[in-house]
Design an enzyme around this catalytic site. Structure first.
Site, mmCIF file in Angstrom:
data_model
loop_
_atom_site.group_PDB
_atom_site.id
_atom_site.type_symbol
_atom_site.label_atom_id
_atom_site.label_comp_id
_atom_site.label_asym_id
_atom_site.label_seq_id
_atom_site.Cartn_x
_atom_site.Cartn_y
_atom_site.Cartn_z
ATOM 1 N N GLY A 21 0.838 -1.207 0.000
ATOM 2 C CA GLY A 21 0.000 0.000 0.000
ATOM 3 C C GLY A 21 0.869 1.252 0.000
ATOM 4 N N ASP A 79 7.421 6.354 8.319
ATOM 5 C CA ASP A 79 6.838 5.739 9.512
ATOM 6 C C ASP A 79 5.549 6.489 9.769
ATOM 7 O OD1 ASP A 79 7.421 3.486 11.271
ATOM 8 O OD2 ASP A 79 7.015 4.945 12.838
ATOM 9 N N PHE A 162 -5.507 0.678 2.299
ATOM 10 C CA PHE A 162 -4.945 -0.362 3.153
ATOM 11 C C PHE A 162 -5.100 0.069 4.612
ATOM 12 C CE2 PHE A 162 -0.955 1.574 4.692
ATOM 13 C CZ PHE A 162 -0.849 2.655 3.837
ATOM 14 N N GLY A 163 -4.683 -0.798 5.507
ATOM 15 C CA GLY A 163 -4.652 -0.461 6.934
ATOM 16 C C GLY A 163 -6.009 -0.015 7.462
ATOM 17 N N TYR A 164 -6.011 1.127 8.128
ATOM 18 C CA TYR A 164 -7.221 1.629 8.780
ATOM 19 C C TYR A 164 -8.114 2.437 7.823
ATOM 20 C CZ TYR A 164 -4.662 0.360 13.021
ATOM 21 O OH TYR A 164 -3.984 -0.326 13.981
ATOM 22 N N LYS A 185 -6.930 10.104 -2.568
ATOM 23 C CA LYS A 185 -6.320 9.950 -1.245
ATOM 24 C C LYS A 185 -4.996 10.714 -1.189
ATOM 25 C CE LYS A 185 -4.447 6.741 2.128
ATOM 26 N NZ LYS A 185 -3.996 5.391 2.478
HETATM 27 P P1 IMP Z 1 4.663 1.240 9.801
HETATM 28 O O1 IMP Z 1 4.952 0.340 8.648
HETATM 29 O O2 IMP Z 1 5.281 0.849 11.078
HETATM 30 O O3 IMP Z 1 4.874 2.684 9.455
HETATM 31 O O4 IMP Z 1 3.093 1.032 10.069
HETATM 32 C C1 IMP Z 1 2.155 1.852 9.552
HETATM 33 C C2 IMP Z 1 0.779 1.305 9.924
HETATM 34 O O5 IMP Z 1 -0.062 2.432 10.177
HETATM 35 C C3 IMP Z 1 0.156 0.558 8.756
HETATM 36 O O6 IMP Z 1 0.362 -0.807 8.841
HETATM 37 C C4 IMP Z 1 -1.312 0.925 8.911
HETATM 38 O O7 IMP Z 1 -1.894 0.076 9.869
HETATM 39 C C5 IMP Z 1 -1.270 2.326 9.496
HETATM 40 N N1 IMP Z 1 -1.286 3.334 8.416
HETATM 41 C C6 IMP Z 1 -0.299 4.204 8.071
HETATM 42 N N2 IMP Z 1 -0.673 4.954 7.029
HETATM 43 C C7 IMP Z 1 -1.901 4.544 6.696
HETATM 44 C C8 IMP Z 1 -2.802 4.947 5.666
HETATM 45 O O8 IMP Z 1 -2.541 5.791 4.816
HETATM 46 N N3 IMP Z 1 -3.980 4.295 5.664
HETATM 47 C C9 IMP Z 1 -4.312 3.328 6.565
HETATM 48 N N4 IMP Z 1 -3.507 2.901 7.520
HETATM 49 C C10 IMP Z 1 -2.295 3.521 7.584
#
Ligand code: IMP
Length: 212
Positions: A21, A79, A162-164, A185
């Site tokens: 993502g 991050d 993706f994610g939230y 987005k």
């Molecule tokens: P990182 O890889 O440790 O930076 O984890 C980031 C986490 O934050 C992701 O796995 C998602 O759960 C959440 N996240 C960060 N950016 C987004 C976004 O743009 N949309 C949805 N979830 C996000």
């Protein structure tokens, strides 16, 4: 590997992530720069960097510095995560692992809904935060931070992102992030805003081409 822009002076940037993502969003935002974009998928021998910083900035810098050292190329780390007001800023740096080390996006979303059970929409304010750290092998660094505010819905909506994203409602567009196209987005998101600032910084001062 994705080749962006014209093939003139070849600049290379390695993204410090395997998150598809993030790779898609970052590549799309940087595509008009004259650079070749790699990700961790192109460097399978890299070790996983322990994200044990107390904030996004520390983690982003740690990931970017490690990768710039390892590859000898300019490295870009994102991050990012979600900060929910009613939960005192959680899940924050633990966003990817909110429901455990091997948690899927679905697991994390489910846990978030459980934690917010009983909270009305008016008390479900949240922000996405993104810190981008760009590290050059020479030691030069750029750090950029951006946020985007929204509301956590009572249930998921939309199938993009993706994610939230399916829980994150963005009032100005009256949609969740998962109901937006990637372009929409990127226009408004924490990561899109940070990447536009980074592009400005790169246009002004580099990065320099990696040694071939
Ligand atoms: P990182 O890889 O440790 O930076 O984890 C980031 C986490 O934050 C992701 O796995 C998602 O759960 C959440 N996240 C960060 N950016 C987004 C976004 O743009 N949309 C949805 N979830 C996000």
């Amino acid at each position: 590997m994705v080749i962006c822009g014209r093939q003139g002076v070849m600049r290379e940037v390695v993204l410090a992530t395997r998150n598809q993502g993030k790779i898609r969003e970052i590549t799309e935002c940087l595509r008009d720069l004259d650079i070749v974009i790699y990700s961790l998928n192109d460097f399978p021998a890299t070790s996983a960097v322990k994200e044990d910083g107390k904030n996004f900035r520390e983690n982003a810098l740690k990931k970017a510095r490690y990768l710039a050292d390892f590859t000898g190329k300019v490295a870009l780390a994102d991050d990012s995560g979600l900060e929910v007001e009613a939960l005192g800023g959680k899940p924050g740096v633990l966003s990817a692992r909110f429901a455990g080390d091997k948690a899927s996006d679905q697991d994390n979303n489910k846990k978030l809904l459980e934690h917010l059970k009983g909270f009305p929409l008016g008390r479900r304010g949240a922000s996405f935060r993104c810190v981008l750290a760009l590290a050059e092998p020479s030691g030069q660094e750029i750090v950029i931070e951006e946020t985007c505010q929204g509301v956590i819905l009572l249930q998921e909506r939309g199938g993009e992102g993706f994610g939230y994203d399916p829980l994150f409602f963005f009032p100005p567009l009256n949609k969740t992030f998962a109901e937006l196209t990637r372009e929409e987005k990127n226009q408004v998101s924490h990561r899109g805003k940070a990447l536009r600032k980074l592009k400005e910084a790169l246009r002004v001062r580099g990065p320099k081409p990696s040694p071939q």
